[in-house]
Design an enzyme around this catalytic site. Structure first.
Site, mmCIF file in Angstrom:
data_model
loop_
_atom_site.group_PDB
_atom_site.id
_atom_site.type_symbol
_atom_site.label_atom_id
_atom_site.label_comp_id
_atom_site.label_asym_id
_atom_site.label_seq_id
_atom_site.Cartn_x
_atom_site.Cartn_y
_atom_site.Cartn_z
ATOM 1 N N HIS A 13 2.411 11.802 -4.979
ATOM 2 C CA HIS A 13 3.567 12.207 -4.199
ATOM 3 C C HIS A 13 4.100 13.664 -4.808
ATOM 4 O O HIS A 13 5.098 13.932 -4.268
ATOM 5 C CB HIS A 13 4.636 10.973 -4.135
ATOM 6 C CG HIS A 13 4.079 10.052 -3.311
ATOM 7 N ND1 HIS A 13 3.530 9.872 -2.085
ATOM 8 C CD2 HIS A 13 4.504 8.637 -3.530
ATOM 9 C CE1 HIS A 13 3.420 8.712 -1.667
ATOM 10 N NE2 HIS A 13 3.846 7.971 -2.596
ATOM 11 N N ASP A 26 -4.643 4.881 -1.714
ATOM 12 C CA ASP A 26 -3.231 4.104 -1.967
ATOM 13 C C ASP A 26 -2.656 3.853 -0.420
ATOM 14 O O ASP A 26 -3.022 4.272 0.484
ATOM 15 C CB ASP A 26 -2.304 5.218 -2.682
ATOM 16 C CG ASP A 26 -0.921 4.501 -3.156
ATOM 17 O OD1 ASP A 26 -1.014 4.139 -4.310
ATOM 18 O OD2 ASP A 26 -0.029 4.521 -2.257
ATOM 19 N N HIS A 37 0.338 4.596 0.420
ATOM 20 C CA HIS A 37 0.842 5.675 1.150
ATOM 21 C C HIS A 37 0.222 6.818 1.091
ATOM 22 O O HIS A 37 -0.629 7.105 0.052
ATOM 23 C CB HIS A 37 2.156 5.915 0.263
ATOM 24 C CG HIS A 37 3.182 4.547 0.004
ATOM 25 N ND1 HIS A 37 3.141 3.584 -0.895
ATOM 26 C CD2 HIS A 37 4.138 4.339 1.023
ATOM 27 C CE1 HIS A 37 3.957 2.684 -0.621
ATOM 28 N NE2 HIS A 37 4.810 3.113 0.483
ATOM 29 N N ASP A 83 -1.490 -0.868 -3.741
ATOM 30 C CA ASP A 83 -0.367 -1.412 -3.136
ATOM 31 C C ASP A 83 -0.848 -1.693 -1.435
ATOM 32 O O ASP A 83 -0.088 -2.000 -0.775
ATOM 33 C CB ASP A 83 0.876 -0.582 -3.172
ATOM 34 C CG ASP A 83 0.317 1.154 -3.295
ATOM 35 O OD1 ASP A 83 -0.851 1.331 -2.973
ATOM 36 O OD2 ASP A 83 1.480 1.927 -3.035
#
Length: 342
Positions: free
Chosen positions: A158, A193, A195, A282
């Site tokens: 990120h 991931d 996200h 995740d």
């Protein structure tokens, strides 16, 4: 398979973050490391300590003013009367194309996308050693290893060239891709991931030498909200070199693997010389974020299918938060790359 990790990565220990306006315990805790190390060992990995690689490889993807900010902001923040224990922004610019603030408060808002990346006195060194673990794994692959694993914590995908966000400070996957470019004319980054890897996308968005592909929960109602949509294709020379595959919430193994095959079509068309896998665990059905529903056997199948691409592969740890199966999920994935489970 070799795996790389340094004890200094444990020192970053964020306390809280804001979620839907409420202060909650930060889930990016040092305890993740123990679970991931156990998973890597169970996959047959040998754990090695990375070397200090200096700032050069990190500065190849991050701006100097941002790195200066990360290194010094905590000490500057502590000189503010009544300041919080950790650096947490309370103001953000609506545009970042004007002047650069001189104050610590203004720079925190400028360089931190959200409240999920608090900076303590240990953050800078932990983030550097996390990046150096990615560099060491990359060098192992460049030296001939079919694959290597970097236990990167704090994670990185990120983080933009000059912005921290979502638990991330230095973009370890981007650093690995840039180091690979020393030998590889074309590098693909495959982000699995939960996200969207918005920072990685942003770093390479205008470049045709690095293909960025991300499978993730649809951001229309999920973090990072403003990035990760299917119509984001790159810009300038990089137009057509970014590919997002947003998935409906709670998508399970079949949907994820189906999207992965679509991702492989794009990767094969790019014909990369090497691959970086931004490995988020995740997406697991039992992860605290609860966005997707991949199972532990699903991670094994994901690993097997990626391995079949036959590319030199750097596996960089991204998300995956505290649950009983975290280590098992890593074992399931890594075993597909030649590790022998035990």
């Amino acid at each position: 398979m070799k795996a790389f990790y340094a004890e200094e990565q444990k020192r970053h220990d964020p306390k809280t973050f804001l979620s839907s306006g409420a202060a909650k315990l930060n889930p990016e805790k040092p305890e993740r490391i123990g679970r991931l190390l156990a998973g890597a060992l169970s996959a047959g990995c040998t754990i090695e300590r990375p070397r200090n690689h200096g700032l050069g490889p990190v500065a190849a993807v991050h701006t100097p003013e941002y790195l200066d900010f990360l290194e010094h902001i905590y000490a500057r923040w502590q000189r503010i009367e009544g300041a919080s224990e950790e650096v947490i922004p309370n103001i953000h610019p609506i545009a970042r194309n004007g002047s650069y603030p001189a104050s610590a408060v203004g720079q925190a808002g400028y360089h931190m996308a959200d409240t999920a990346c608090p900076i303590s006195g240990e953050t800078w060194q932990s983030a550097l050693w996390s990046a150096w673990s990615a560099i060491e794994a990359t060098e192992a692959v460049m030296a001939g290893a079919p694959a290597a694993y970097a236990l990167c914590r704090p994670p990185g995908h990120h983080a933009f060239a000059d912005v921290a966000g979502g638990f991330c400070f230095i973009n370890n996957s981007a650093v690995a891709a840039q180091v690979l470019r020393k030998q590889a004319a074309r590098v693909a980054v495959l982000d699995v991931d939960l996200h969207h890897g918005n920072g990685t996308q942003g770093i390479f968005y205008a470049r045709p030498d690095v293909l960025t592909v991300s499978l993730h929960a649809d951001p229309v109602r999920f973090y990072p909200f403003f990035w990760g949509h299917a119509d984001e294709r790159g810009e300038g020379a990089g137009l057509g070199y970014n590919f997002n595959l947003p998935l409906p919430r709670k998508s399970a193994d079949a949907a994820f693997l189906e999207a992965l095959e679509v991702a492989f079509q794009r990767i094969r068309a790019f014909s990369p010389d090497a691959l970086v896998v931004a490995l988020g665990l995740d997406a697991f059905e039992g992860d605290p974020f609860g966005g997707l529903s991949v199972t532990t056997p699903g991670f094994s199948r994901i690993g097997e299918t990626i391995a079949k691409l036959g590319l030199p592969t750097v596996i960089v740890q991204e998300g995956g938060y505290l649950c009983d199966e975290l280590g098992d999920n890593l074992t399931a994935f890594l075993t597909a790359f030649g590790g022998k489970a035990r």
